[in-house]
Design an enzyme around this catalytic site. Structure first.
Site, PDB file in Angstrom:
ATOM      1  N   ASP A 152      -0.490   4.172   1.093  1.00  0.00           N
ATOM      2  CA  ASP A 152      -1.086   4.995   1.651  1.00  0.00           C
ATOM      3  C   ASP A 152      -0.642   5.613   3.296  1.00  0.00           C
ATOM      4  O   ASP A 152      -1.314   7.037   3.811  1.00  0.00           O
ATOM      5  CB  ASP A 152      -2.857   4.487   2.118  1.00  0.00           C
ATOM      6  N   CYS A 179       9.969  24.715 -11.580  1.00  0.00           N
ATOM      7  CA  CYS A 179      11.646  24.049 -13.109  1.00  0.00           C
ATOM      8  C   CYS A 179      10.402  23.622 -13.627  1.00  0.00           C
ATOM      9  O   CYS A 179      11.240  24.282 -14.739  1.00  0.00           O
ATOM     10  CB  CYS A 179      11.882  23.372 -12.417  1.00  0.00           C
ATOM     11  N   GLU A 194     -11.463 -14.315   1.882  1.00  0.00           N
ATOM     12  CA  GLU A 194     -11.902 -14.989   0.959  1.00  0.00           C
ATOM     13  C   GLU A 194     -10.416 -15.491   0.616  1.00  0.00           C
ATOM     14  O   GLU A 194      -9.346 -14.907   0.867  1.00  0.00           O
ATOM     15  CB  GLU A 194     -12.355 -15.109  -0.642  1.00  0.00           C
ATOM     16  N   CYS A 220      13.712  17.861 -12.001  1.00  0.00           N
ATOM     17  CA  CYS A 220      14.431  17.933 -11.881  1.00  0.00           C
ATOM     18  C   CYS A 220      14.854  16.737 -10.468  1.00  0.00           C
ATOM     19  O   CYS A 220      16.145  17.348  -9.824  1.00  0.00           O
ATOM     20  CB  CYS A 220      14.584  19.553 -11.173  1.00  0.00           C
ATOM     21  N   HIS A 248       5.432  -0.734  -3.168  1.00  0.00           N
ATOM     22  CA  HIS A 248       4.750   0.159  -4.020  1.00  0.00           C
ATOM     23  C   HIS A 248       5.243   1.358  -4.095  1.00  0.00           C
ATOM     24  O   HIS A 248       4.618   1.978  -4.642  1.00  0.00           O
ATOM     25  CB  HIS A 248       3.660  -0.277  -4.547  1.00  0.00           C
ATOM     26  N   ASN A 296       0.643  -0.992   0.183  1.00  0.00           N
ATOM     27  CA  ASN A 296      -0.051   0.249   0.077  1.00  0.00           C
ATOM     28  C   ASN A 296       1.141   1.179   0.089  1.00  0.00           C
ATOM     29  O   ASN A 296       1.964   1.254   0.139  1.00  0.00           O
ATOM     30  CB  ASN A 296      -0.763   0.263   1.295  1.00  0.00           C
TER      31      ASN A 296
HETATM   32  P1  OAD Z   1      -6.402  -6.480  -4.698  1.00  0.00           P
HETATM   33  O1  OAD Z   1      -7.061  -5.103  -4.209  1.00  0.00           O
HETATM   34  O2  OAD Z   1      -5.929  -7.558  -5.439  1.00  0.00           O
HETATM   35  O3  OAD Z   1      -6.696  -7.245  -3.265  1.00  0.00           O
HETATM   36  C1  OAD Z   1      -7.982  -7.164  -2.445  1.00  0.00           C
HETATM   37  C2  OAD Z   1      -7.095  -8.326  -1.358  1.00  0.00           C
HETATM   38  O4  OAD Z   1      -8.218  -7.870   0.131  1.00  0.00           O
HETATM   39  C3  OAD Z   1      -8.255  -9.076  -2.059  1.00  0.00           C
HETATM   40  O5  OAD Z   1      -8.090 -10.315  -1.250  1.00  0.00           O
HETATM   41  C4  OAD Z   1      -9.921  -9.088  -1.102  1.00  0.00           C
HETATM   42  O6  OAD Z   1     -10.198 -10.537  -0.943  1.00  0.00           O
HETATM   43  C5  OAD Z   1      -9.009  -8.459   0.194  1.00  0.00           C
HETATM   44  N1  OAD Z   1     -10.078  -7.715   1.264  1.00  0.00           N
HETATM   45  C6  OAD Z   1     -11.079  -7.039   0.867  1.00  0.00           C
HETATM   46  N2  OAD Z   1     -11.565  -6.979   1.705  1.00  0.00           N
HETATM   47  C7  OAD Z   1     -10.768  -7.102   2.942  1.00  0.00           C
HETATM   48  C8  OAD Z   1     -10.984  -6.617   4.318  1.00  0.00           C
HETATM   49  N3  OAD Z   1     -11.596  -6.222   4.691  1.00  0.00           N
HETATM   50  N4  OAD Z   1     -10.022  -7.332   4.774  1.00  0.00           N
HETATM   51  C9  OAD Z   1      -9.546  -7.880   5.055  1.00  0.00           C
HETATM   52  N5  OAD Z   1      -9.162  -8.089   3.572  1.00  0.00           N
HETATM   53  C10 OAD Z   1      -9.621  -7.400   2.553  1.00  0.00           C
HETATM   54  O7  OAD Z   1      -5.134  -5.786  -3.670  1.00  0.00           O
HETATM   55  P2  OAD Z   1      -3.777  -6.240  -3.199  1.00  0.00           P
HETATM   56  O8  OAD Z   1      -3.346  -7.523  -3.496  1.00  0.00           O
HETATM   57  O9  OAD Z   1      -2.790  -4.875  -1.913  1.00  0.00           O
HETATM   58  O10 OAD Z   1       0.246  -2.127  -6.983  1.00  0.00           O
HETATM   59  O11 OAD Z   1      -3.014  -5.086  -4.697  1.00  0.00           O
HETATM   60  C11 OAD Z   1      -1.329  -5.786  -5.098  1.00  0.00           C
HETATM   61  C12 OAD Z   1      -1.196  -4.448  -5.906  1.00  0.00           C
HETATM   62  O12 OAD Z   1      -2.113  -4.385  -7.377  1.00  0.00           O
HETATM   63  C13 OAD Z   1      -1.338  -2.934  -5.200  1.00  0.00           C
HETATM   64  O13 OAD Z   1      -0.566  -2.583  -4.641  1.00  0.00           O
HETATM   65  C14 OAD Z   1      -1.609  -2.419  -6.757  1.00  0.00           C
HETATM   66  C15 OAD Z   1      -2.266  -3.636  -8.175  1.00  0.00           C
HETATM   67  O14 OAD Z   1      -1.389  -2.855  -9.294  1.00  0.00           O
HETATM   68  C16 OAD Z   1       0.883  -1.525  -8.237  1.00  0.00           C
HETATM   69  O15 OAD Z   1       0.217  -0.241  -8.060  1.00  0.00           O
HETATM   70  C17 OAD Z   1       1.755  -1.223  -8.709  1.00  0.00           C
END
Ligand code: OAD
Length: 252
Positions: free
Chosen positions: A105, A151, A216, A131, A120, A103
């Site tokens: 954030d 710039c 899931e 620059c 990331h 993340n």
């Molecule tokens: P995803 O959006 O692919 O996956 C989110 C995961 O969170 C899923 O497996 C959901 O089931 C789970 N989820 C949803 N609600 C939840 C909750 N309340 N508690 C726990 N889990 C929950 O996100 P990432 O795996 O982080 O990359 O995605 C990886 C990367 O893909 C990101 O960092 C970004 C994206 O494209 C870049 O921007 C390079």
């Protein structure tokens, strides 16, 4: 307390080096949408059109206008939730070494976690394509899109776009943490995007237990992870931190 939460508490208690790998799911309860699945950002936008470095370089105004402006609005006001706070509580108990997060954030840091590896990059900072000067995202004026440096160069977030490499230092530190931990919590990630999704594989190959927390199953479930605790990160992580604190209190 469910059997699986009790099992996780016992496993964490017995572990010496705990690392968490987190993804977008851990910030869902803070109001930040995930990328994939229901309500995910990539349901509305094609990542190759908006999150690839070539698309940004081709048309920075479009990516700023449609993706980055919205991200800024959401991230600027988001607060850590029970899951981010639970990781901080584990750190205070000496039960968390580091967090590897996909993340951008900054919510782990806002919750107080000391060692956060931003795999990331970060959305907290922008830098000039011309620059290299950096700016705090909160200080950027969006009356002009794309925003520019003094710039006149175009600003971009210090995040990893698709098509870009993982920052060298973050990659190296994550590999070390993954290979040295004896327990990895994998929280809220679909474990689809590489090389982040390889960190649990490294941990597993080096003998660590892998516990997933996710509503899931993912590609790691039944393959790399020892078990999955199904549900939202906030409630599960809070219960785990409550139990660990209770056990630490009893031990005093
Ligand atoms: P995803 O959006 O692919 O996956 C989110 C995961 O969170 C899923 O497996 C959901 O089931 C789970 N989820 C949803 N609600 C939840 C909750 N309340 N508690 C726990 N889990 C929950 O996100 P990432 O795996 O982080 O990359 O995605 C990886 C990367 O893909 C990101 O960092 C970004 C994206 O494209 C870049 O921007 C390079």
């Amino acid at each position: 307390m469910t059997d699986l939460i009790k099992r996780a508490v016992d496993d964490i208690t017995a572990a010496n080096h705990v690392v968490a790998l987190t993804g977008a799911g851990i910030s869902v309860e803070s109001g930040i949408p995930p990328f994939r699945g229901k309500g995910g950002l990539w349901e509305k936008l094609d990542p190759m059109e908006f999150a690839h470095i070539d698309s940004f370089m081709r048309d920075p105004a479009k990516v700023w206008d449609i993706l980055i402006r919205e991200m800024k609005g959401v991230i600027d006001t988001a607060k850590p939730n029970d899951a981010h706070i639970a990781l901080y509580r584990m750190q205070k108990l000496g039960k968390l070494q580091s967090v590897i997060t996909q993340n951008v954030d900054g919510l782990h840091q806002s919750a107080g976690v000391a060692d956060v590896i931003e795999f990331h990059g970060t959305f907290a900072r922008q830098f000039c394509l011309k620059c290299g000067k950096t700016y705090e995202t909160g200080m950027i004026n969006l009356t002009q899109i794309p925003p520019t440096c003094e710039c006149t160069g175009i600003l971009r977030p210090d995040c990893v776009f698709f098509g870009e490499a993982i920052p060298e230092n973050e990659m190296a530190r994550s590999q070390v943490e993954a290979s040295q931990c004896d327990l990895m919590l994998v929280i809220g990630t679909s474990a689809i995007v590489q090389p982040a999704a390889f960190m649990p594989v490294i941990a597993r190959e080096n003998g660590a237990k892998i516990i997933e927390i996710n509503p899931e199953p993912t590609s790691l479930t039944n393959r790399i992870s020892d078990y999955l605790i199904e549900g939202g990160a906030g409630s599960i992580m809070k219960q785990i931190a409550d139990e660990l604190e209770k056990a630490a209190g009893h031990a005093k």
